[in-house]
Motif scaffolding. Structure first.
Motif, short mmCIF file in Angstrom:
data_model
loop_
_atom_site.label_atom_id
_atom_site.label_comp_id
_atom_site.label_asym_id
_atom_site.label_seq_id
_atom_site.Cartn_x
_atom_site.Cartn_y
_atom_site.Cartn_z
N LEU A 1 0.83 -1.20 0.00
CA LEU A 1 0.00 0.00 0.00
C LEU A 1 0.87 1.25 0.00
CD1 LEU A 1 -2.73 -0.99 2.63
CD2 LEU A 1 -2.79 -1.27 0.15
N HIS B 1 1.56 5.34 -2.25
CA HIS B 1 1.28 6.22 -3.38
C HIS B 1 2.19 5.89 -4.56
CE1 HIS B 1 0.48 9.91 -5.66
NE2 HIS B 1 -0.53 10.12 -4.85
N ALA C 1 -3.05 6.50 -4.92
CA ALA C 1 -2.60 5.72 -3.77
C ALA C 1 -3.39 4.43 -3.69
CB ALA C 1 -2.80 6.53 -2.48
N SER C 2 -2.69 3.33 -3.47
CA SER C 2 -3.35 2.04 -3.26
C SER C 2 -3.94 2.01 -1.86
CB SER C 2 -2.34 0.89 -3.42
OG SER C 2 -1.84 0.85 -4.72
N ARG C 3 -5.23 1.71 -1.79
CA ARG C 3 -5.93 1.75 -0.50
C ARG C 3 -6.83 0.52 -0.36
NH1 ARG C 3 -6.24 6.80 1.94
NH2 ARG C 3 -8.27 6.32 2.82
N ASP C 4 -6.77 -0.09 0.81
CA ASP C 4 -7.62 -1.22 1.16
C ASP C 4 -8.79 -0.66 1.97
OD1 ASP C 4 -8.83 -3.43 2.23
OD2 ASP C 4 -7.12 -4.12 3.38
N ARG C 5 -9.94 -0.54 1.31
CA ARG C 5 -11.12 0.01 1.97
C ARG C 5 -12.35 -0.78 1.56
NH1 ARG C 5 -7.55 2.18 4.10
NH2 ARG C 5 -7.27 4.36 4.74
N GLU D 1 -7.11 2.04 -6.39
CA GLU D 1 -6.11 3.09 -6.57
C GLU D 1 -6.89 4.41 -6.63
OE1 GLU D 1 -3.16 0.24 -9.25
OE2 GLU D 1 -4.11 2.00 -10.15
N CYS E 1 -11.43 6.76 -8.04
CA CYS E 1 -10.91 5.44 -7.70
C CYS E 1 -10.89 4.55 -8.94
CB CYS E 1 -11.75 4.76 -6.62
SG CYS E 1 -11.43 5.33 -4.94
N ARG F 1 -9.36 -4.24 7.95
CA ARG F 1 -8.87 -4.31 6.57
C ARG F 1 -8.64 -5.78 6.20
NH1 ARG F 1 -10.69 0.08 7.00
NH2 ARG F 1 -9.54 2.05 7.04
N SER G 1 -1.60 -3.83 6.38
CA SER G 1 -1.91 -2.40 6.47
C SER G 1 -0.77 -1.58 7.06
CB SER G 1 -3.16 -2.18 7.32
OG SER G 1 -4.19 -3.07 6.98
N ASN H 1 2.02 3.05 7.53
CA ASN H 1 0.92 2.42 6.80
C ASN H 1 1.01 2.72 5.31
OD1 ASN H 1 0.10 5.06 6.54
ND2 ASN H 1 -1.85 4.81 7.62
#
Length: 607
Positions: free
Chosen positions: A309, A311, A316-320, A326, A340, A452, A456, A469
């Motif tokens: 994870l 930028h 930015a790669s995000r786990d949500r 991205e 996204c 998540r 993370s 993170n």
């Protein structure tokens, strides 16, 4: 017979395709209507005026608008209503830079310090790690985010030269806080510098270059990098701040970091391009290798330690919400936005809400669009029990702080404490600014937030000195030093409040010989009402300017410790003994000295 059979099969095929098209159109219409209904409900629940949005999903591309673009005129929001998108602008600036790189006019490894030699660079790692274009794109240059005067300043216009954001008089403006490439630190100044890079390479204003080479090439004809206000363009939605107060567009010094006007329909064009391989009209517009790295970090210590994870070159790669995307959020005066991509699924979404409300739940809109386009969920990374959790406990402070000007406040209020939760075999992250988080151990120093699906956080160093993170880093710190800091703050506030009350008491009952030395610091404290009053009489956009209000505030914040020293001297020289008045003066004085040592005094916001 053959001809008749062929005709029947052809007729059946045409009828099938026609029926299939009708069914698909009905499905898309129903899906569109369902999206509209859910968005209307969420807008009502959050008291937001309106939203413009676009998606690319299994049903194909869709764009629309809900609610109102302007509450006063009851003008509705649509896919063709123009909106501001804040920091989503950075994604398009990155596209312009990557286009120059793909054309060979620039390199990701080009040294920015050499390209812009007139600026006051302070890079102690310059010989071994100069700042490159890649570092600016990925927010790993080590630069500060911004200064107050670059953000809140009514003197700036839409035509103010970008170089004015980096004047020679501000010698420490570009002082690096971390080694270039080592860690992520969000920087609006960094993207303003990319605007200067574009102007250096192309010998033209960055708005003109990006408008011609990027927007016109993509076909985004309703978009512009130039400053646009609601008074100039009736199609531009009105922004709103807390309480539903209208907020017109505001010009900014660092405009490549957040100045862009667009529509949901145009952003759908951008989404489609971002999901592709960088080829337009049969020609390479952006090299495929760069398109593949839009949301993938490449240089940070956290990435090298195994945390995926972070930028990339634009996102930015995000786990949500159980999926990996991205993304890039945007926030500007009166607007919030988000873009996204889910490249493996070939899906994406964008939305802009014309409301900038503190405490509102914008994340529910992100979740809605993720569910709307049906993204493949991530597998949950299993935790392990073979980790020494005690090794990671203790206090960690932001490193670097979000903004250099407020490093002391970040130290006091944004530090975190890690403790062991034996029952759940994890670490609990405690914070004054947020809810507790449970971190479950994985392998090789990686941890997963219990909310998540994938790794993370990662600890760096043999002794777990740094926690990251991918987007925020904390460095192990001394609990004793933070305790002293809080003791200083609490006793200082107590001392100042005591001096205020004691001064009013003396005023009502007549000053005694013992209380007379307190009159000077008391009067100084009362005088702070003057800059407060003056600030209420000027626009909040002048907060970062040199005005009578800011000058008075700076002068009084310098004068206060002098008055306290004078009061302490008078007390000791005439009384020679300790009492509550002396203790209050000492408490107040030590806080002033600590804030001065931390760079928090004097209160100057125009530098």
């Amino acid at each position: 017979m053959f001809l008749g059979s062929h005709c029947r099969r052809s007729g059946f095929s045409i009828a099938s395709r026609f029926l299939g098209g009708i069914l698909l159109l009905c499905a898309v219409s129903l899906s569109f209507a369902d999206t509209q209904h859910q968005l209307d409900l969420m807008l009502e629940e959050e008291s937001f005026p309106g939203i413009a949005w676009s998606v690319i999903g299994e049903d194909g591309p869709l764009a629309g608008g809900n609610g109102y673009a302007d509450l006063t005129t009851a003008r509705t929001m649509s896919a063709h209503t123009r909106v501001h998108v804040g920091s989503v602008t950075k994604v398009l600036v990155a596209m312009g830079i990557l286009h120059l790189v793909s054309e060979g006019q620039l390199s990701l490894d080009s040294t920015v310090e050499d390209m812009l030699p007139a600026l006051n660079w302070e890079n102690p790692w310059r010989n071994e790690a100069p700042i490159t274009v890649r570092h600016l794109l990925e927010h790993t240059a080590g630069l500060d985010n911004l200064r107050i005067w670059q953000f809140l300043n009514s003197e700036v216009t839409g035509n103010t030269p970008l170089s004015d954001a980096f004047p020679q008089s501000h010698e420490q403006l570009l002082q690096l806080r971390t080694r270039p490439g080592s860690q992520y630190s969000y920087s609006n100044m960094g993207y303003a510098l990319l605007g200067l890079v574009i102007e250096k390479v192309t010998s033209t204003r960055y708005e003109d270059y990006l408008g011609r080479e990027l927007l016109m090439t993509l076909g985004m004809h309703d978009s512009s990098f130039f400053f646009v206000t609601q008074a100039q363009d009736s199609r531009l939605a009105m922004g709103y701040i807390d309480g539903g107060v209208p907020q017109s567009a505001v010009a900014m010094f660092l405009r490549p970091a957040g100045q862009f006007t667009t529509t949901a329909a145009d952003m759908q064009i951008l989404l489609n391009f971002l999901l592709g391989n960088g080829v337009l009209n049969g020609e390479v517009f952006i090299a495929t290798e760069h398109m593949d790295s839009l949301g993938t970090p490449s240089t940070t210590d956290a990435y090298r330690a195994g945390l995926s994870l972070g930028h990339g070159l634009a996102l930015a790669s995000r786990d949500r919400h159980g999926v990996l995307g991205e993304c890039h959020p945007g926030e500007t005066f009166g607007f919030r936005a988000r873009i996204c991509l889910f490249r493996q699924d070939g899906k994406a979404f964008f939305y802009a809400i014309n409301a900038d409300f503190e405490g509102a739940d914008y994340e529910r809109f992100t979740k809605h669009f993720i569910e709307r386009i049906d993204i493949e969920p991530l597998l949950v990374a299993p935790a392990t029990a073979n980790v020494d959790l005690e090794k990671h406990t203790g206090l960690y402070r932001l490193a670097p702080a979000i903004m250099a000007e407020f490093a002391w406040l970040d130290w006091m209020f944004n530090s975190i404490w890690l403790s062991v939760d034996s029952e759940r075999n994890g670490l609990v992250m405690h914070s004054l600014q947020g809810e507790q988080r449970l971190l479950l151990p994985l392998e090789n120093g990686l941890f997963r937030d219990a909310e998540r699906n994938m790794a993370s956080f990662v600890f760096l160093g043999d002794q777990a000195e740094v926690l990251s993170n991918g987007l925020i880093s904390w460095k192990r710190s001394s609990l004793f030093s933070l305790g002293l800091g809080w003791l200083s703050l609490l006793t200082g506030v107590f001392g100042l409040l005591y001096l205020l009350v004691r001064g009013f008491w003396s005023l009502l009952h007549g000053p005694t010989a013992d209380g007379r030395p307190l009159l000077i610091p008391w009067l100084c404290l009362l005088a702070f009402a003057l800059p407060v009053y003056l600030y209420t009489k000027q626009s909040y956009l002048q907060f970062g300017e040199f005005t009578l209000a800011s000058a008075t505030l700076a002068a009084l914040s310098c004068l206060l410790p002098v008055c306290l020293v004078f009061a302490a001297y008078r007390m000791w020289s005439h009384q020679g003994r300790s009492n509550f008045d002396q203790v209050a003066v000492l408490f107040s004085l030590q806080l002033c000295l600590v804030m001065f040592q931390q760079g928090a005094l004097p209160l100057v916001f125009w530098q």
